[in-house]
Design a protein around this motif. Structure first.
Motif, mmCIF file in Angstrom:
data_model
loop_
_atom_site.group_PDB
_atom_site.id
_atom_site.type_symbol
_atom_site.label_atom_id
_atom_site.label_comp_id
_atom_site.label_asym_id
_atom_site.label_seq_id
_atom_site.Cartn_x
_atom_site.Cartn_y
_atom_site.Cartn_z
ATOM 1 N N THR A 485 0.835 -1.206 0.000
ATOM 2 C CA THR A 485 0.000 0.000 0.000
ATOM 3 C C THR A 485 0.868 1.254 0.000
ATOM 4 O OG1 THR A 485 -1.697 -1.194 1.249
ATOM 5 C CG2 THR A 485 -1.868 1.214 1.177
ATOM 6 N N VAL A 486 1.880 1.245 0.872
ATOM 7 C CA VAL A 486 2.813 2.385 0.933
ATOM 8 C C VAL A 486 3.466 2.589 -0.416
ATOM 9 C CG1 VAL A 486 5.014 3.184 1.889
ATOM 10 C CG2 VAL A 486 3.254 2.227 3.408
ATOM 11 N N ARG A 487 3.960 1.506 -0.989
ATOM 12 C CA ARG A 487 4.672 1.595 -2.272
ATOM 13 C C ARG A 487 3.752 2.097 -3.375
ATOM 14 N NH1 ARG A 487 6.212 -3.183 -2.396
ATOM 15 N NH2 ARG A 487 4.785 -4.064 -3.940
ATOM 16 N N GLU A 488 2.512 1.606 -3.415
ATOM 17 C CA GLU A 488 1.579 2.006 -4.478
ATOM 18 C C GLU A 488 1.236 3.491 -4.381
ATOM 19 O OE1 GLU A 488 -2.929 0.971 -6.104
ATOM 20 O OE2 GLU A 488 -1.974 -0.309 -4.592
ATOM 21 N N ILE A 489 0.943 3.970 -3.162
ATOM 22 C CA ILE A 489 0.621 5.387 -2.988
ATOM 23 C C ILE A 489 1.829 6.259 -3.357
ATOM 24 C CG2 ILE A 489 0.094 7.179 -1.277
ATOM 25 C CD1 ILE A 489 -1.618 5.105 0.190
ATOM 26 N N ALA A 490 3.014 5.857 -2.877
ATOM 27 C CA ALA A 490 4.220 6.631 -3.153
ATOM 28 C C ALA A 490 4.515 6.688 -4.650
ATOM 29 C CB ALA A 490 5.403 6.029 -2.401
ATOM 30 N N GLU A 491 4.367 5.565 -5.351
ATOM 31 C CA GLU A 491 4.634 5.538 -6.788
ATOM 32 C C GLU A 491 3.657 6.441 -7.536
ATOM 33 O OE1 GLU A 491 7.007 4.087 -8.583
ATOM 34 O OE2 GLU A 491 8.022 3.111 -6.894
ATOM 35 N N ASN A 492 2.395 6.384 -7.141
ATOM 36 C CA ASN A 492 1.384 7.219 -7.814
ATOM 37 C C ASN A 492 1.653 8.708 -7.574
ATOM 38 O OD1 ASN A 492 0.047 4.994 -8.842
ATOM 39 N ND2 ASN A 492 -1.425 4.878 -7.145
ATOM 40 N N LEU A 493 2.024 9.056 -6.334
ATOM 41 C CA LEU A 493 2.343 10.462 -6.039
ATOM 42 C C LEU A 493 3.583 10.908 -6.818
ATOM 43 C CD1 LEU A 493 1.720 10.728 -2.183
ATOM 44 C CD2 LEU A 493 0.469 11.918 -3.989
ATOM 45 N N TYR A 494 4.554 10.020 -6.899
ATOM 46 C CA TYR A 494 5.779 10.364 -7.625
ATOM 47 C C TYR A 494 5.464 10.690 -9.081
ATOM 48 C CZ TYR A 494 10.400 9.863 -9.773
ATOM 49 O OH TYR A 494 11.554 10.070 -10.486
ATOM 50 N N GLU A 495 4.656 9.854 -9.706
ATOM 51 C CA GLU A 495 4.299 10.102 -11.104
ATOM 52 C C GLU A 495 3.505 11.395 -11.237
ATOM 53 O OE1 GLU A 495 5.389 8.459 -13.650
ATOM 54 O OE2 GLU A 495 6.476 7.060 -12.344
ATOM 55 N N ALA A 496 2.608 11.665 -10.281
ATOM 56 C CA ALA A 496 1.803 12.897 -10.333
ATOM 57 C C ALA A 496 2.680 14.132 -10.172
ATOM 58 C CB ALA A 496 0.735 12.863 -9.240
ATOM 59 N N PHE A 497 3.646 14.072 -9.271
ATOM 60 C CA PHE A 497 4.555 15.200 -9.068
ATOM 61 C C PHE A 497 5.372 15.470 -10.327
ATOM 62 C CE2 PHE A 497 4.789 14.283 -4.212
ATOM 63 C CZ PHE A 497 3.605 14.976 -4.021
ATOM 64 N N TYR A 506 12.596 11.165 -4.710
ATOM 65 C CA TYR A 506 11.781 10.079 -4.159
ATOM 66 C C TYR A 506 12.686 9.087 -3.443
ATOM 67 C CZ TYR A 506 8.722 5.903 -4.433
ATOM 68 O OH TYR A 506 7.980 4.773 -4.153
ATOM 69 N N ASP A 507 12.555 9.016 -2.110
ATOM 70 C CA ASP A 507 13.366 8.085 -1.333
ATOM 71 C C ASP A 507 12.701 6.713 -1.353
ATOM 72 O OD1 ASP A 507 15.001 6.730 0.383
ATOM 73 O OD2 ASP A 507 15.116 8.332 1.877
ATOM 74 N N ASP A 508 13.098 5.947 -2.361
ATOM 75 C CA ASP A 508 12.542 4.601 -2.539
ATOM 76 C C ASP A 508 13.527 3.530 -2.083
ATOM 77 O OD1 ASP A 508 14.384 5.131 -4.523
ATOM 78 O OD2 ASP A 508 13.278 4.075 -6.094
ATOM 79 N N ARG A 509 14.459 3.918 -1.221
ATOM 80 C CA ARG A 509 15.445 2.961 -0.731
ATOM 81 C C ARG A 509 14.826 1.991 0.274
ATOM 82 N NH1 ARG A 509 19.909 7.004 1.578
ATOM 83 N NH2 ARG A 509 17.967 7.841 2.480
ATOM 84 N N ASP A 510 15.407 0.839 0.374
ATOM 85 C CA ASP A 510 14.974 -0.154 1.348
ATOM 86 C C ASP A 510 15.735 0.083 2.651
ATOM 87 O OD1 ASP A 510 13.831 -2.295 2.590
ATOM 88 O OD2 ASP A 510 15.081 -3.805 1.602
ATOM 89 N N GLU A 511 15.385 1.187 3.328
ATOM 90 C CA GLU A 511 16.038 1.582 4.581
ATOM 91 C C GLU A 511 14.978 1.846 5.636
ATOM 92 O OE1 GLU A 511 19.157 1.666 5.217
ATOM 93 O OE2 GLU A 511 20.216 1.797 3.298
#
Length: 576
Positions: A485-497, A506-511
């Motif tokens: 869910t987190v990943r899907e929302i973040a990806e959609n926001l990233y594309e919208a931005f 976009y901090d998409d690191r596995d940290e």
């Protein structure tokens, strides 16, 4: 930009070499790296900041009617010899020989090069006014580079040069640059003040510095809160009213003062106030003449003022053997009475009209008390040659002067004919007569602006960039990329931005989330959008300004509009 595809090598610990916040945070945020003393590489994040500063500078220079050029950094010695600066500029000028043993230097500034260019291209007053600028690397071999890119040896500078047919036209060109500089620093988010300044090695008659208030600044700003007077300490004057001494002159007397040299030692030994003592300082001018300067013991000689009072380029302290030849005594026992060799004597204006001073007796281990100017020795010139001090009053309105520290980010000069006359750069005026160009010079430290902004805008967690020069406008943080869910929302926001033209990192690191938040604060991107597991379950997202502790929790569908509003607000705040 996805952080997994970006190079942002942040550091957890403060580097041992970094003394001030800008140096610490620019290193820790992965924006700069040291190559050698005073020489730095800019990494991707840092270079984005510099490019944005360059764009602002370029836009405002173009708006003011200046034309961009690009000049060589390697300059032949002949031009500097022609202007008279080859031997005057000092060791900051890095000189070298090419394979044919011809002398060259790395350009610390470009007055000589631009004059050489213009004198070969411009012949008539009809081609004036002309203002040429460049944004280029400079090199000054600083003796003590420090504070990272605030005082570096290699740096990026914007330098502009105006050419006019009259002093009246120069005033117009100067004012245009003054206003352009104010717009530039406002757009960069700086809190600055414009001060009167010394012209230094650049030369000219009038100059102003643009100073950024900062406790870590190397420059001292002297200012008046009542009337707005402001000057660099090298230039600052202060109110002084000459009044006749109420004391009667006493008879001079030589006193044995073994091994007593300094103001503090003499004052203590003789039991007199430091203001009663006359510091006697022997200097050599750039013209090769020796001068004895007299200043009260509680004041400090201002070499820039002293050189200006004499109308010379620079001053250098006389060597011990030269002092001995002139005074017949060692340094510390020199005075204005009975000099071995006649030299010009210049006294600070605060000395005039006073009596019964103490000075060296021009004999080792002796001082003389009760000497009075005009009776016991002659002063050739009285002038303002000392620094303003705490307790002095404004030269304009008489209020108490205030002192603060600052960082110089820009400097503009009215050069007049200093270079055009020396280098025979002339044009034909309306009467068909040859006249030297009336010049102005205008510099901005582009890379220094980045550091100055950090000095003013940071907290204990890192940098707080103004949006106009921030490496990115929005930091998008997904707290757990393994959560669908987190990943899907973040990806959609990233594309919208991205589609909306927003600069987003976009901090998409596995940290861990905490690690990501620390990096986001350290790097200082103005707007942070956080997609967390708890809020994502409710289809909500956190929006926060880096400069504020307040957090907004918004439905996902409203985030883009809110980010656009915040973005517009932040830009509007910095409009000139």
């Amino acid at each position: 930009m996805r952080l997994t595809r970006y190079h942002m090598p942040t550091l957890k610990e403060k580097p041992a070499e970094a003394e001030i916040p800008s140096h610490q945070y620019l290193l820790r945020a992965g924006m700069i790296r040291k190559l050698a003393s005073g020489i730095y590489s800019f990494l991707p994040l840092g270079w984005r900041v510099v490019k944005k500063i360059i764009n602002i500078v370029r836009e405002e220079m173009d708006r003011a009617g200046a034309l961009e050029v690009f000049l060589p950094i390697v300059q032949p010695a002949e031009l500097w010899q022609e202007s008279g600066r080859w031997n005057v500029f000092g060791k900051e000028l890095l000189r070298f020989k090419d394979r044919h043993q011809r002398d060259f230097c790395l350009g610390p500034t470009h007055e000589e090069v631009i004059v050489d260019l213009v004198r070969g291209e411009v012949r008539s007053y009809k081609q004036l006014p002309l203002n040429l600028y460049q944004i280029h690397t400079k090199f000054r071999d600083e003796a003590r580079p420090r504070f990272g890119i605030i005082r570096a040896r290699e740096f990026i500078m914007k330098d502009a040069y105006s050419f006019d047919k009259s002093w009246e036209d120069l005033e117009v060109s100067y004012q245009k640059m003054y206003e352009a500089y104010c717009r530039i620093f406002k757009r960069c988010g700086l809190d600055f003040v414009v001060v009167e300044a010394e012209t230094g090695a650049i030369g000219g008659d009038v100059s102003h510095e643009f100073m950024v208030w900062a406790d870590t600044g190397e420059d001292v700003i002297v200012f008046c809160e009542k009337c707005g007077y402001a000057a660099n300490r090298e230039r600052a004057s202060f109110a002084f009213e000459k009044s006749p001494s109420e004391e009667a002159p006493k008879t001079p007397e030589k006193v044995h003062t073994p091994n007593v040299r300094t103001i503090e030692e003499v004052s203590s030994f003789l039991g007199v106030e430091p203001s009663r003592l006359l510091k006697s300082l022997v200097y050599r001018t750039s013209a090769g003449e020796f001068v004895l300067f007299l200043v009260p013991g509680d004041r400090e000689l201002n070499e820039a003022k002293a050189a200006r009072a004499l109308g010379v380029e620079a001053l250098e302290m006389a060597l011990p053997h030269e002092v001995l030849e002139i005074a017949g005594a060692s340094v510390g026992f020199v005075g204005p009475c009975n000099l071995k060799k006649r030299v010009k004597i210049v006294a600070d204006r605060t000395v005039e009209g006073r009596v019964n001073f103490v000075s060296g007796a021009n004999e080792d281990d002796y001082h003389v008390v009760n000497i009075t100017p005009g009776r016991d020795f002659e002063v050739d010139l009285y002038a303002d040659v000392v620094f303003a001090e705490e307790g002095d009053r404004c030269p304009n309105c008489g209020e108490l002067l205030r002192f603060s520290r600052g960082i110089e980010v820009g400097h503009i000069f009215k050069l007049g004919t200093k270079y055009s006359s020396a280098m025979n750069a002339t044009f034909l005026n309306e009467d068909g007569k040859e006249k030297p160009f009336i010049m102005g010079c205008y510099g901005i430290g582009v890379t220094r602006i980045a550091a100055a902004v950090v000095e003013q805008k940071h907290d204990e967690n890192g940098i707080i960039w103004p949006i106009t020069i921030a490496p990115f406008e929005v930091s998008l943080v997904a707290t757990n990329m393994k959560n669908e869910t987190v990943r899907e929302i973040a990806e959609n926001l990233y594309e919208a931005f991205v589609e909306s033209g927003i600069e987003v990192l976009y901090d998409d690191r596995d940290e861990r989330a905490g690690f990501k938040f620390k990096d986001a604060d350290l790097v200082g991107i103005p707007i942070r959008v956080t997609v967390g597991e708890r809020s994502a379950k409710q289809n909500k997202v956190e929006v926060k300004l880096r400069r504020s502790q307040d957090v907004e929790v918004l439905p996902v569908e409203k985030v883009l509009d809110r980010v656009m509003e915040l973005r517009q607000m932040l830009y509007r705040e910095l409009e000139p």
